[in-house]
Scaffold this motif. Structure first.
Motif, PDB file in Angstrom:
ATOM      1  N   VAL A   1      -7.484  -9.024  12.236  1.00  0.00           N
ATOM      2  CA  VAL A   1      -6.896  -8.420  11.045  1.00  0.00           C
ATOM      3  C   VAL A   1      -6.234  -9.511  10.215  1.00  0.00           C
ATOM      4  O   VAL A   1      -5.496 -10.349  10.746  1.00  0.00           O
ATOM      5  CB  VAL A   1      -5.856  -7.334  11.392  1.00  0.00           C
ATOM      6  CG1 VAL A   1      -5.428  -6.596  10.114  1.00  0.00           C
ATOM      7  CG2 VAL A   1      -6.402  -6.335  12.408  1.00  0.00           C
ATOM      8  N   TYR A   2      -6.498  -9.494   8.905  1.00  0.00           N
ATOM      9  CA  TYR A   2      -5.958 -10.459   7.958  1.00  0.00           C
ATOM     10  C   TYR A   2      -5.120  -9.690   6.925  1.00  0.00           C
ATOM     11  O   TYR A   2      -5.538  -8.627   6.452  1.00  0.00           O
ATOM     12  CB  TYR A   2      -7.088 -11.210   7.260  1.00  0.00           C
ATOM     13  CG  TYR A   2      -8.007 -11.920   8.234  1.00  0.00           C
ATOM     14  CD1 TYR A   2      -7.754 -13.226   8.629  1.00  0.00           C
ATOM     15  CD2 TYR A   2      -9.116 -11.265   8.779  1.00  0.00           C
ATOM     16  CE1 TYR A   2      -8.592 -13.877   9.530  1.00  0.00           C
ATOM     17  CE2 TYR A   2      -9.948 -11.909   9.693  1.00  0.00           C
ATOM     18  CZ  TYR A   2      -9.676 -13.207  10.053  1.00  0.00           C
ATOM     19  OH  TYR A   2     -10.499 -13.846  10.970  1.00  0.00           O
ATOM     20  N   TYR A   3      -3.959 -10.251   6.576  1.00  0.00           N
ATOM     21  CA  TYR A   3      -2.989  -9.518   5.766  1.00  0.00           C
ATOM     22  C   TYR A   3      -2.687 -10.234   4.450  1.00  0.00           C
ATOM     23  O   TYR A   3      -2.671 -11.467   4.388  1.00  0.00           O
ATOM     24  CB  TYR A   3      -1.679  -9.364   6.540  1.00  0.00           C
ATOM     25  CG  TYR A   3      -1.795  -8.558   7.806  1.00  0.00           C
ATOM     26  CD1 TYR A   3      -1.663  -7.175   7.791  1.00  0.00           C
ATOM     27  CD2 TYR A   3      -2.040  -9.191   9.020  1.00  0.00           C
ATOM     28  CE1 TYR A   3      -1.752  -6.437   8.970  1.00  0.00           C
ATOM     29  CE2 TYR A   3      -2.137  -8.465  10.199  1.00  0.00           C
ATOM     30  CZ  TYR A   3      -1.998  -7.090  10.167  1.00  0.00           C
ATOM     31  OH  TYR A   3      -2.099  -6.363  11.334  1.00  0.00           O
ATOM     32  N   PRO A   4      -2.387  -9.443   3.424  1.00  0.00           N
ATOM     33  CA  PRO A   4      -1.908 -10.049   2.170  1.00  0.00           C
ATOM     34  C   PRO A   4      -0.542 -10.698   2.356  1.00  0.00           C
ATOM     35  O   PRO A   4       0.188 -10.402   3.314  1.00  0.00           O
ATOM     36  CB  PRO A   4      -1.804  -8.843   1.222  1.00  0.00           C
ATOM     37  CG  PRO A   4      -2.609  -7.761   1.849  1.00  0.00           C
ATOM     38  CD  PRO A   4      -2.533  -7.991   3.328  1.00  0.00           C
ATOM     39  N   ASP A   5      -0.197 -11.575   1.431  1.00  0.00           N
ATOM     40  CA  ASP A   5       1.155 -12.122   1.399  1.00  0.00           C
ATOM     41  C   ASP A   5       2.122 -11.035   0.935  1.00  0.00           C
ATOM     42  O   ASP A   5       1.733 -10.045   0.316  1.00  0.00           O
ATOM     43  CB  ASP A   5       1.230 -13.307   0.435  1.00  0.00           C
ATOM     44  CG  ASP A   5       0.429 -14.506   0.928  1.00  0.00           C
ATOM     45  OD1 ASP A   5       0.163 -14.579   2.141  1.00  0.00           O
ATOM     46  OD2 ASP A   5       0.078 -15.366   0.086  1.00  0.00           O
ATOM     47  N   GLY A   6       3.390 -11.249   1.216  1.00  0.00           N
ATOM     48  CA  GLY A   6       4.408 -10.342   0.718  1.00  0.00           C
ATOM     49  C   GLY A   6       4.725  -9.231   1.692  1.00  0.00           C
ATOM     50  O   GLY A   6       4.161  -9.125   2.788  1.00  0.00           O
ATOM     51  N   GLU A   7       5.629  -8.385   1.250  1.00  0.00           N
ATOM     52  CA  GLU A   7       6.114  -7.294   2.089  1.00  0.00           C
ATOM     53  C   GLU A   7       5.124  -6.144   2.087  1.00  0.00           C
ATOM     54  O   GLU A   7       4.589  -5.758   1.042  1.00  0.00           O
ATOM     55  CB  GLU A   7       7.469  -6.815   1.579  1.00  0.00           C
ATOM     56  CG  GLU A   7       8.137  -5.787   2.465  1.00  0.00           C
ATOM     57  CD  GLU A   7       9.523  -5.424   1.979  1.00  0.00           C
ATOM     58  OE1 GLU A   7      10.091  -4.443   2.487  1.00  0.00           O
ATOM     59  OE2 GLU A   7      10.039  -6.135   1.084  1.00  0.00           O
ATOM     60  N   ALA A   8       4.869  -5.594   3.253  1.00  0.00           N
ATOM     61  CA  ALA A   8       3.923  -4.488   3.364  1.00  0.00           C
ATOM     62  C   ALA A   8       4.489  -3.216   2.743  1.00  0.00           C
ATOM     63  O   ALA A   8       5.713  -3.006   2.754  1.00  0.00           O
ATOM     64  CB  ALA A   8       3.598  -4.230   4.834  1.00  0.00           C
ATOM     65  N   PRO A   9       3.658  -2.362   2.182  1.00  0.00           N
ATOM     66  CA  PRO A   9       4.133  -1.057   1.720  1.00  0.00           C
ATOM     67  C   PRO A   9       4.752  -0.278   2.879  1.00  0.00           C
ATOM     68  O   PRO A   9       4.437  -0.527   4.051  1.00  0.00           O
ATOM     69  CB  PRO A   9       2.855  -0.380   1.211  1.00  0.00           C
ATOM     70  CG  PRO A   9       1.876  -1.482   1.000  1.00  0.00           C
ATOM     71  CD  PRO A   9       2.219  -2.548   1.981  1.00  0.00           C
ATOM     72  N   GLU A  10       5.612   0.664   2.552  1.00  0.00           N
ATOM     73  CA  GLU A  10       6.298   1.425   3.595  1.00  0.00           C
ATOM     74  C   GLU A  10       5.314   2.102   4.538  1.00  0.00           C
ATOM     75  O   GLU A  10       5.549   2.168   5.755  1.00  0.00           O
ATOM     76  CB  GLU A  10       7.215   2.464   2.954  1.00  0.00           C
ATOM     77  CG  GLU A  10       8.059   3.232   3.962  1.00  0.00           C
ATOM     78  CD  GLU A  10       9.022   4.182   3.294  1.00  0.00           C
ATOM     79  OE1 GLU A  10       9.636   4.995   4.012  1.00  0.00           O
ATOM     80  OE2 GLU A  10       9.174   4.122   2.057  1.00  0.00           O
ATOM     81  N   ALA A  11       4.213   2.599   4.007  1.00  0.00           N
ATOM     82  CA  ALA A  11       3.220   3.291   4.829  1.00  0.00           C
ATOM     83  C   ALA A  11       2.235   2.341   5.494  1.00  0.00           C
ATOM     84  O   ALA A  11       1.385   2.776   6.275  1.00  0.00           O
ATOM     85  CB  ALA A  11       2.452   4.310   3.983  1.00  0.00           C
ATOM     86  N   GLY A  12       2.339   1.043   5.212  1.00  0.00           N
ATOM     87  CA  GLY A  12       1.390   0.074   5.735  1.00  0.00           C
ATOM     88  C   GLY A  12       0.349  -0.286   4.697  1.00  0.00           C
ATOM     89  O   GLY A  12       0.184   0.383   3.673  1.00  0.00           O
ATOM     90  N   TRP A  13      -0.366  -1.377   4.961  1.00  0.00           N
ATOM     91  CA  TRP A  13      -1.397  -1.847   4.028  1.00  0.00           C
ATOM     92  C   TRP A  13      -2.625  -0.937   4.079  1.00  0.00           C
ATOM     93  O   TRP A  13      -3.042  -0.511   5.158  1.00  0.00           O
ATOM     94  CB  TRP A  13      -1.842  -3.251   4.391  1.00  0.00           C
ATOM     95  CG  TRP A  13      -0.789  -4.299   4.317  1.00  0.00           C
ATOM     96  CD1 TRP A  13      -0.134  -4.897   5.358  1.00  0.00           C
ATOM     97  CD2 TRP A  13      -0.262  -4.899   3.135  1.00  0.00           C
ATOM     98  NE1 TRP A  13       0.764  -5.825   4.899  1.00  0.00           N
ATOM     99  CE2 TRP A  13       0.714  -5.847   3.529  1.00  0.00           C
ATOM    100  CE3 TRP A  13      -0.509  -4.724   1.763  1.00  0.00           C
ATOM    101  CZ2 TRP A  13       1.427  -6.613   2.624  1.00  0.00           C
ATOM    102  CZ3 TRP A  13       0.197  -5.498   0.850  1.00  0.00           C
ATOM    103  CH2 TRP A  13       1.149  -6.427   1.277  1.00  0.00           C
ATOM    104  N   PRO A  14      -3.230  -0.629   2.930  1.00  0.00           N
ATOM    105  CA  PRO A  14      -4.571  -0.028   2.984  1.00  0.00           C
ATOM    106  C   PRO A  14      -5.516  -1.018   3.653  1.00  0.00           C
ATOM    107  O   PRO A  14      -5.316  -2.233   3.567  1.00  0.00           O
ATOM    108  CB  PRO A  14      -4.924   0.208   1.518  1.00  0.00           C
ATOM    109  CG  PRO A  14      -4.088  -0.782   0.758  1.00  0.00           C
ATOM    110  CD  PRO A  14      -2.817  -0.941   1.550  1.00  0.00           C
ATOM    111  N   LEU A  15      -6.536  -0.503   4.315  1.00  0.00           N
ATOM    112  CA  LEU A  15      -7.355  -1.353   5.193  1.00  0.00           C
ATOM    113  C   LEU A  15      -8.827  -1.284   4.833  1.00  0.00           C
ATOM    114  O   LEU A  15      -9.401  -0.200   4.686  1.00  0.00           O
ATOM    115  CB  LEU A  15      -7.173  -0.905   6.642  1.00  0.00           C
ATOM    116  CG  LEU A  15      -7.976  -1.663   7.709  1.00  0.00           C
ATOM    117  CD1 LEU A  15      -7.484  -3.093   7.848  1.00  0.00           C
ATOM    118  CD2 LEU A  15      -7.903  -0.934   9.056  1.00  0.00           C
ATOM    119  N   VAL A  16      -9.445  -2.462   4.727  1.00  0.00           N
ATOM    120  CA  VAL A  16     -10.906  -2.591   4.629  1.00  0.00           C
ATOM    121  C   VAL A  16     -11.400  -3.090   5.983  1.00  0.00           C
ATOM    122  O   VAL A  16     -10.936  -4.125   6.480  1.00  0.00           O
ATOM    123  CB  VAL A  16     -11.316  -3.570   3.515  1.00  0.00           C
ATOM    124  CG1 VAL A  16     -12.826  -3.831   3.561  1.00  0.00           C
ATOM    125  CG2 VAL A  16     -10.914  -3.039   2.150  1.00  0.00           C
TER     126      VAL A  16
END
Length: 290
Positions: A38-53
């Motif tokens: 899993v690879y993540y964007p920079d910055g703070e994650a949204p409260e519900a979590g990152w949308p995922l591809v």
């Protein structure tokens, strides 16, 4: 395309060094290939979590892995605010089909079950596959409940918001006829690669291929599906994607089945990863994950 050209197509690593936050080799099953990254964007994650591809690699069920360069277009989603997972599954050289189908379904189940731990939003997932990876993505996204031919995987899989299908060989019978006529992927015993990796010939192969064809399970309530295929694809006929779209339109509105034939496009990501095309793909992903 000969075997050497195919080997080259599914070799070469994807550069992921620019992604600062990575979670690698998450185990979703007991086999050594039951892993995803899993690879993540920079910055703070949204409260519900990152949308995922979720990306699923191709390789005719016998090659490829989760870090090959084929994931590069999907990985660009990190710059667009998406977490991106890349799934590895068992290869048919040692585990005949439907092992790969069961693996991808189990990977999705694992991601949803561990969404909080992974920092993802389980309600905003899109699957994206290329070649047989798109076949696996289509089956996972569109066939929520199916007992596979070996009697496994009868449990339903979580629903997803959308599906990106790049040149999938969905009809394995048609694909078998095509590669047999072309002489591609000939097996040592005189059969075809598909017959070998399915562990079946004749009527048994026909039955097994039918079970693994998403066209045979289409229904109302499916997620939107984006389809692309090259007009000059030497390995998978674009007619596969044209027929799939025609079948989908019996159940989905035309706007939920965006379709593009890439003029002169061949097999592999080279004709699809330009900025204009990726902008079109991600506009679809943005829409279905809102």
């Amino acid at each position: 395309m000969n075997n050497n050209e195919f080997d080259q197509l599914y070799s070469g690593e994807c550069d992921t060094s620019w992604v600062k936050r990575q979670r690698l080799d998450v185990a979703y099953g007991p086999h050594e290939r039951n892993r995803y990254d899993v690879y993540y964007p920079d910055g703070e994650a949204p409260e519900a979590g990152w949308p995922l591809v979720v990306f699923i690699h191709g390789g005719a069920f016998v090659k490829g892995d989760k870090r090959r360069y084929q994931m590069r277009p999907a990985l660009s989603g990190v710059r667009r605010g998406y977490a991106v997972a890349s799934v590895q599954y068992r290869l048919a050289t040692t585990d005949p089909l439907p092992a790969a189908f069961a693996d991808v379904r189990n990977a999705l189940r694992h991601m949803v079950a561990h969404a909080d731990e992974l920092g993802i939003d389980a309600s905003r997932i899109v699957l994206w596959g290329e070649s047989v990876g798109a076949e696996l993505a289509c089956f996972t996204a569109l066939v929520p409940h199916c007992e596979l031919v070996d009697g496994t995987d009868a449990d339903p899989v979580p629903s997803v918001r959308g599906l990106v299908d790049w040149y999938a060989p969905l009809d394995l019978l048609a694909w078998n006829r095509q590669i047999k006529a072309s002489g591609a992927f000939a097996a040592p015993d005189g059969g075809t690669l598909l017959e070998t990796i399915c562990g079946a010939t004749g009527e048994e192969f026909i039955s097994k291929a039918a079970v693994l064809d998403p066209n045979n399970y289409l229904h109302k309530g499916m997620c939107p599906v984006l389809i692309e295929h090259g007009t000059a694809d030497p390995l998978v006929s674009p007619r596969q994607s044209e027929a799939f779209r025609e079948n989908l339109l019996d159940y989905l509105p035309e706007g939920d089945v965006p379709f593009r034939l890439v003029e002169g496009g061949v097999h592999g990501i080279a004709d699809y990863e330009n900025d204009e095309n990726l902008g079109w793909v991600f506009s679809f992903i943005d829409r279905v994950t809102k």
